[in-house]
Design an enzyme around this catalytic site. Structure first.
Site, PDB file in Angstrom:
ATOM      1  N   GLU A 240     -43.714  93.193   0.006  1.00 41.13           N
ATOM      2  CA  GLU A 240     -44.413  93.621   1.236  1.00 41.13           C
ATOM      3  C   GLU A 240     -45.922  93.747   1.016  1.00 41.13           C
ATOM      4  O   GLU A 240     -46.547  94.766   1.343  1.00 41.13           O
ATOM      5  CB  GLU A 240     -43.823  94.938   1.753  1.00 41.13           C
ATOM      6  CG  GLU A 240     -42.393  94.773   2.244  1.00 41.13           C
ATOM      7  CD  GLU A 240     -41.856  95.962   3.013  1.00 41.13           C
ATOM      8  OE1 GLU A 240     -42.376  97.081   2.844  1.00 41.13           O
ATOM      9  OE2 GLU A 240     -40.903  95.775   3.811  1.00 41.13           O
TER      10      GLU A 240
ATOM     11  N   GLU B 150     -34.627  91.721   3.308  1.00 36.72           N
ATOM     12  CA  GLU B 150     -34.359  93.122   3.648  1.00 36.72           C
ATOM     13  C   GLU B 150     -34.087  93.206   5.143  1.00 36.72           C
ATOM     14  O   GLU B 150     -34.868  92.690   5.944  1.00 36.72           O
ATOM     15  CB  GLU B 150     -35.558  94.030   3.338  1.00 36.72           C
ATOM     16  CG  GLU B 150     -35.778  94.314   1.883  1.00 36.72           C
ATOM     17  CD  GLU B 150     -36.906  95.302   1.627  1.00 36.72           C
ATOM     18  OE1 GLU B 150     -37.129  96.199   2.471  1.00 36.72           O
ATOM     19  OE2 GLU B 150     -37.568  95.165   0.590  1.00 36.72           O
TER      20      GLU B 150
HETATM   21  C1  BG6 Z   1     -39.240  98.243   2.765  1.00 41.41           C
HETATM   22  C2  BG6 Z   1     -39.329  98.342   1.263  1.00 41.41           C
HETATM   23  O1  BG6 Z   1     -40.451  98.665   3.270  1.00 41.41           O
HETATM   24  O2  BG6 Z   1     -38.371  99.051   3.459  1.00 41.41           O
HETATM   25  C3  BG6 Z   1     -38.204  99.107   0.612  1.00 41.41           C
HETATM   26  O3  BG6 Z   1     -39.492  97.085   0.657  1.00 41.41           O
HETATM   27  C4  BG6 Z   1     -37.825 100.284   1.487  1.00 41.41           C
HETATM   28  O4  BG6 Z   1     -38.601  99.474  -0.675  1.00 41.41           O
HETATM   29  C5  BG6 Z   1     -37.316  99.731   2.808  1.00 41.41           C
HETATM   30  O5  BG6 Z   1     -36.887 101.133   0.921  1.00 41.41           O
HETATM   31  C6  BG6 Z   1     -36.800 100.783   3.765  1.00 41.41           C
HETATM   32  O6  BG6 Z   1     -37.739 101.790   3.942  1.00 41.41           O
HETATM   33  P1  BG6 Z   1     -37.354 103.299   3.712  1.00 41.41           P
HETATM   34  O7  BG6 Z   1     -38.616 104.024   3.852  1.00 41.41           O
HETATM   35  O8  BG6 Z   1     -36.370 103.625   4.770  1.00 41.41           O
HETATM   36  O9  BG6 Z   1     -36.761 103.374   2.344  1.00 41.41           O
END
Ligand code: BG6
Length: 478
Positions: free
Chosen positions: A175, A376
């Site tokens: 990211e 993701e």
């Molecule tokens: C992304 C990241 O921003 O979102 C992850 O690459 C992160 O590391 C994921 O865990 C979800 O965000 P959060 O804050 O709910 O863990």
């Protein structure tokens, strides 16, 4: 066009959110190790080193370091074709500027990748996922220092060389575009190790983000070249946080504002995929009179370090409305986002928009014509254990189902080239944004709470069996 036969179904985690064992095997202190637990709406604090009385959720996380065999077995049971994780930079170079890599750390990832390969699970590896060595922050100022380019490239080269026969798919910086402009202390600290003193003007902070981002882009491009030299079969991608920013209405001012807003988040992808800064980014830096150290040699490096694919995370979309702007449409993410009345939001305020995933796939493919990977996507929610011990996480299934259907539309109807899909956090892990455990994404529940209490026992949720069928049918039984 159906999903490809070898479509990479799986899940994604990051070393610092899962492994724990923060001091085991010669590991150094990473930036994740000095971040306290926050909560919904309460930012994580960055402490000056590790303090004995603070709560640091990443120190133990879910102890994947000692549980990975059990966890990978569960992933294999779900039929995973791949697992995305990261290599903790501090296991390999504990301080970042060490002369020699740490053999114990290298050995850990050998064992981890072997365990995945035993089940036919392809490792998909991010090199830097929010966890640069803390020493590089304290001594060098993080990615505000050009020297970090060399430190990163050395780390990348050691990993490429060591795992060249085990890992084919790589990503450089997770990211990377989150720091487009200063958003919050913890966000820019996570992305590039920037620490502010609180006496900088907003413009100085923004300039710092552009500078750190530039050095990371150069580091990424050098790593891509190095990786291809070490193994020409490597596929090395960038990793972008994709949150499309829609216009509030069809008013031309709203439309134009959304164009500029998306520029600000997307110039990184442009550089990774095309090898040069888009004109709009150069004009912006000039107009703001940013003093950026950017040499002719850097620009040549960028040209030669084009990525093989675009990997991105997708959780939500944003919307923006024209109000006080002039002809420059200077979009400020912290001020100019509005609630989209057409979509719902999660408990953490993340707007749920499956069609936005189809939009994102089209957006990237139209612009860059490179293969893509969704690395993701997922739904952070509080889970409840029923009296009979089950976890009925239908809300998670609903979220994932709707997004997978939208993804399939992008492939089957729009013809985008998609390599794979990994859900975020296939097993509950520490939240990056808040440091909470209760913001759970997993198909597998981990017995641990926000205060760090629990047995760490693993337990499949309802979604575990659902995802198993999805993978088995290559996305047909959904
Ligand atoms: C992304 C990241 O921003 O979102 C992850 O690459 C992160 O590391 C994921 O865990 C979800 O965000 P959060 O804050 O709910 O863990």
């Amino acid at each position: 066009m159906k999903l490809r036969e070898d479509f990479l179904w799986g899940g994604a985690i990051a070393a610092h959110q899962a492994e724990g064992a923060w001091q085991t095997g010669g590991k150094g202190v990473s930036i994740a190790d000095v971040m306290t637990a926050g909560a919904n709406g309460v930012p994580r604090r960055i402490t000056d080193g590790v303090l004995s009385y603070e709560n640091y959720p990443n120190h133990e996380a879910i102890d994947f370091f000692n549980h990975y065999q059990e966890d990978i077995k569960l992933f294999a049971e779900m039929g995973f074709k791949c697992l995305r994780t990261s290599i903790a930079w501090t296991r390999i170079f504990p301080n970042g500027d060490d002369e020699m890599p740490n053999e114990e750390g290298l050995k850990f990832y050998d064992d981890l990748f072997d365990e995945m390969l035993k089940y036919g699970i392809e490792p998909i590896i991010t090199l830097a996922h929010f966890e640069m060595p803390y020493h590089l922050v304290k001594e060098y100022g993080g990615f505000l220092n050009r020297k970090c380019i060399d430190f990163f490239v050395r780390f990348a080269s050691v990993c490429f060389e060591r795992y060249k026969d085990k890992v084919k798919y790589w990503m450089t910086f997770n990211e990377i575009n989150n720091q487009t402009h200063y958003m919050s202390d913890d966000e820019v600290f996570r992305d590039s190790g920037l620490l502010f003193l609180n006496n900088e003007t907003p413009l100085q902070r923004e300039q710092a983000c552009y500078q750190a981002g530039h050095y990371q882009l150069v580091a990424s491009a050098l790593a891509v070249q190095e990786g291809h030299r070490i193994n020409p079969d490597f596929k090395i991608g960038c990793m972008i946080a994709m949150c499309p920013i829609y216009p509030h209405s069809c008013h031309p001012n709203d439309i134009m504002l959304s164009v500029v807003a998306n520029h600000k988040r997307d110039y990184y992808t442009h550089i990774h995929a095309r090898g040069y800064y888009p004109a709009y980014a150069l004009e912006y830096m000039k107009r703001k009179e940013f003093q950026i150290d950017m040499t002719q040699e850097d620009l040549e490096i960028l040209k030669k370090g084009i990525v093989d694919y675009i990997a991105f995370s997708y959780y939500m979309s944003y919307a923006t409305k024209y109000s006080h702007h002039d002809k420059y449409y200077d979009f400020e993410q912290s001020q100019d986002l509005i609630k989209n009345e057409y979509v719902e939001a999660s408990e953490w305020g993340w707007q749920i928009d499956p069609e936005g995933l189809r939009y994102s796939l089209n957006y990237f493919y139209d612009l860059y014509q490179l293969p893509m990977m969704i690395v993701e996507n997922g739904f952070g929610a509080v889970d409840k254990i029923e009296k009979d011990g089950t976890i009925q996480d239908d809300y998670r299934i609903d979220y994932l189902r709707s997004h997978i259907l939208a993804m399939k539309d992008a492939v089957e109807i729009d013809g985008v080239d998609l390599l794979g899909y990994t859900t975020w956090g296939p097993i509950d892990i520490v939240s990056a944004g808040t440091g909470e455990m209760k913001k759970r994404y997993g198909f597998v529940y981990v017995d641990k709470d926000n205060e760090g209490q629990g047995t760490l026992q693993r337990r499949p949720k309802k979604s575990f069996y659902w995802y198993q069928k999805v993978i088995e049918s290559n996305g047909e039984m959904i």
